[in-house]
Design a protein around this motif. Sequence first.
Motif, short mmCIF file in Angstrom:
data_model
loop_
_atom_site.label_atom_id
_atom_site.label_comp_id
_atom_site.label_asym_id
_atom_site.label_seq_id
_atom_site.Cartn_x
_atom_site.Cartn_y
_atom_site.Cartn_z
N LYS A 119 -6.89 -10.38 -4.09
CA LYS A 119 -6.74 -11.82 -3.89
C LYS A 119 -5.57 -12.34 -4.73
O LYS A 119 -5.32 -11.89 -5.84
CB LYS A 119 -8.03 -12.54 -4.30
CG LYS A 119 -8.01 -14.04 -4.11
CD LYS A 119 -9.35 -14.65 -4.52
CE LYS A 119 -9.34 -16.16 -4.39
NZ LYS A 119 -10.63 -16.76 -4.83
N LYS A 120 -4.88 -13.31 -4.15
CA LYS A 120 -3.78 -13.96 -4.86
C LYS A 120 -3.99 -15.48 -4.78
O LYS A 120 -4.24 -16.02 -3.70
CB LYS A 120 -2.44 -13.61 -4.20
CG LYS A 120 -1.24 -14.42 -4.72
CD LYS A 120 0.02 -14.08 -3.93
CE LYS A 120 1.18 -14.97 -4.34
NZ LYS A 120 1.62 -14.74 -5.74
N TYR A 124 1.25 -4.85 -4.00
CA TYR A 124 0.49 -6.08 -4.12
C TYR A 124 0.25 -6.46 -5.59
O TYR A 124 0.26 -7.64 -5.94
CB TYR A 124 -0.86 -5.94 -3.41
CG TYR A 124 -0.73 -5.62 -1.94
CD1 TYR A 124 0.23 -6.24 -1.15
CD2 TYR A 124 -1.57 -4.68 -1.33
CE1 TYR A 124 0.35 -5.93 0.20
CE2 TYR A 124 -1.46 -4.38 0.01
CZ TYR A 124 -0.50 -5.00 0.77
OH TYR A 124 -0.39 -4.70 2.11
N ARG A 125 0.06 -5.45 -6.45
CA ARG A 125 -0.23 -5.72 -7.86
C ARG A 125 1.03 -6.03 -8.68
O ARG A 125 0.94 -6.46 -9.82
CB ARG A 125 -0.93 -4.51 -8.48
CG ARG A 125 -2.41 -4.42 -8.15
CD ARG A 125 -3.01 -3.17 -8.77
NE ARG A 125 -4.46 -3.20 -8.75
CZ ARG A 125 -5.24 -2.20 -9.15
NH1 ARG A 125 -4.68 -1.08 -9.59
NH2 ARG A 125 -6.55 -2.30 -9.09
N SER A 126 2.20 -5.79 -8.11
CA SER A 126 3.44 -5.98 -8.86
C SER A 126 3.59 -7.43 -9.30
O SER A 126 2.97 -8.35 -8.76
CB SER A 126 4.63 -5.57 -7.99
OG SER A 126 4.78 -6.45 -6.89
N VAL A 176 -7.20 -3.29 1.42
CA VAL A 176 -6.31 -2.14 1.41
C VAL A 176 -7.10 -0.90 1.03
O VAL A 176 -8.06 -0.96 0.25
CB VAL A 176 -5.14 -2.36 0.41
CG1 VAL A 176 -5.66 -2.54 -1.00
CG2 VAL A 176 -4.14 -1.21 0.48
N ARG A 177 -6.71 0.23 1.61
CA ARG A 177 -7.39 1.49 1.29
C ARG A 177 -7.22 1.82 -0.20
O ARG A 177 -6.14 1.63 -0.75
CB ARG A 177 -6.83 2.63 2.13
CG ARG A 177 -7.34 2.63 3.58
CD ARG A 177 -6.73 3.78 4.37
NE ARG A 177 -7.32 3.86 5.70
CZ ARG A 177 -8.37 4.61 6.02
NH1 ARG A 177 -8.93 5.37 5.09
NH2 ARG A 177 -8.85 4.61 7.24
N LYS A 178 -8.27 2.36 -0.80
CA LYS A 178 -8.23 2.70 -2.21
C LYS A 178 -7.17 3.76 -2.50
O LYS A 178 -6.54 3.76 -3.55
CB LYS A 178 -9.62 3.20 -2.64
CG LYS A 178 -9.77 3.43 -4.13
CD LYS A 178 -11.20 3.82 -4.47
CE LYS A 178 -11.38 4.05 -5.97
NZ LYS A 178 -12.79 4.42 -6.29
N GLY A 179 -6.95 4.64 -1.51
CA GLY A 179 -5.97 5.70 -1.72
C GLY A 179 -4.55 5.34 -1.35
O GLY A 179 -3.64 6.16 -1.53
N ASN A 180 -4.32 4.14 -0.86
CA ASN A 180 -2.97 3.71 -0.48
C ASN A 180 -2.27 3.14 -1.72
O ASN A 180 -2.17 1.94 -1.92
CB ASN A 180 -3.03 2.67 0.63
CG ASN A 180 -1.68 2.39 1.25
OD1 ASN A 180 -0.64 2.77 0.71
ND2 ASN A 180 -1.68 1.72 2.40
N LEU A 238 -7.39 -7.41 -8.20
CA LEU A 238 -8.56 -6.79 -7.59
C LEU A 238 -9.75 -7.73 -7.71
O LEU A 238 -10.12 -8.16 -8.80
CB LEU A 238 -8.86 -5.46 -8.28
CG LEU A 238 -10.11 -4.72 -7.79
CD1 LEU A 238 -9.99 -4.38 -6.32
CD2 LEU A 238 -10.33 -3.47 -8.63
N ASP A 239 -10.36 -8.05 -6.57
CA ASP A 239 -11.48 -8.99 -6.56
C ASP A 239 -12.81 -8.28 -6.30
O ASP A 239 -13.84 -8.68 -6.82
CB ASP A 239 -11.25 -10.05 -5.47
CG ASP A 239 -12.26 -11.17 -5.53
OD1 ASP A 239 -12.17 -11.99 -6.46
OD2 ASP A 239 -13.15 -11.23 -4.64
N GLU A 240 -12.76 -7.20 -5.51
CA GLU A 240 -14.02 -6.52 -5.16
C GLU A 240 -13.70 -5.13 -4.62
O GLU A 240 -12.67 -4.92 -3.97
CB GLU A 240 -14.78 -7.34 -4.10
CG GLU A 240 -16.13 -6.80 -3.73
CD GLU A 240 -16.83 -7.64 -2.67
OE1 GLU A 240 -17.95 -7.28 -2.27
OE2 GLU A 240 -16.24 -8.67 -2.26
N VAL A 241 -14.59 -4.18 -4.89
CA VAL A 241 -14.49 -2.85 -4.31
C VAL A 241 -15.48 -2.78 -3.14
O VAL A 241 -16.67 -3.03 -3.31
CB VAL A 241 -14.81 -1.75 -5.34
CG1 VAL A 241 -14.78 -0.37 -4.68
CG2 VAL A 241 -13.83 -1.80 -6.50
#
Length: 368
Positions: free
Chosen positions: A304-305, A277-279, A266-270, A286-289
């Motif tokens: 990742k989930k 997704y984080r809810s 997903v875009r960092k700014g989205n 967050l797994d990696e930038v």
Amino acid sequence: MKRPGDQAKLLLVYLLRSSANALSNNNQALGTAAASVSPATAAGHICLRLARQTDVASIQRCNVATLPENYNAGFYNTHIEKWPHLALVAEHVVPREITTPEYNNNNDFYDDEEPNIVGYILGKVEDRVVPAQRCNVATLPENYNTGFYNNHIEKWPNLALVAEHIDDFYDEEEPNIVGYILGKVEDRVVPAPLDNNDNNNNDDNLLKEFYDMTGRRHVLVPTGHVTSLAVLHEYRRRGIAASLLNQLHFNLEHHKDRIRSVGLVVRKGNLAATNLYRSSKFNYRLDEVLNHYYADGEDAYFMKKVFAEDQKKELQPQHQQPSSDKNDSQWQLPRTIWHPPSIKTKRDSDDNTISLEEEEETQDVQVI
């Protein structure tokens, strides 16, 4: 639905039959109206055949003489090259032995080196834009061709889901797709656990394994991936995206390869998507930038989930399906996931006027 190749063949057969009937009828008409046909054009016969590159100049002349829409030589060459069975011409063929005075006076009707094309038809086969593609173009900067969607639907049919708006104006030939999600399953290389019981681990019956140059064992773990998720702007804030994602997770958990986790980019700014997704409802982490991941240089998050149930269940062989849950019926497709608030009337007793009131929105989740 017939494949494009079959459709092209059927179209060719139809054109050949139709042209043959037309020529037959034309020959009968010539017998009754011979006086109105010049001897030069009546000589010989009309041949219907596939077009060749050498016919282009003659096809152009036929086009210019009959139609207001004219094209350059490249237009015809492209059709003949890409769709050779859908480029047909009608050629006036005059035998050499014809030596009537009328023909000799009009011998420019036939040229040995250049065919006398008196009619033509050009056809082509093209992919129709799928409704999900229009939804993608209207909402996301990352767009894909039709083959991208067809590939997902063909390879992972249970992981390609759409949200369709059905109303009184519904057209069966063109569904109104207001949201979609595409998922896939891919093998991800991970180091195998280091324990003494490695050789007896049940993973050997489920996962593909190999050893690197240092002798360390690695396994290919089937992993889910959310390729694309989009909802039209005017249909947002109705729980559609959450319903699509929930359904995809359910289908992944019940996949034949026993999917343990799912990832997405997903875009960092989205922020809206990232927060979804984080809810607590989805629990992506967050797994990696991924620096400069997108074409415009923007960074991306790889999230990742891990499916919680996976840690509680023993690994199952690849050919086995997870046992059905009592609540599996709520995931059946198709199902309604949202409908507009109902409208009721209210009469004012004081001035006898009627007003409209909206009842609370109801979200009746169904799977399609």
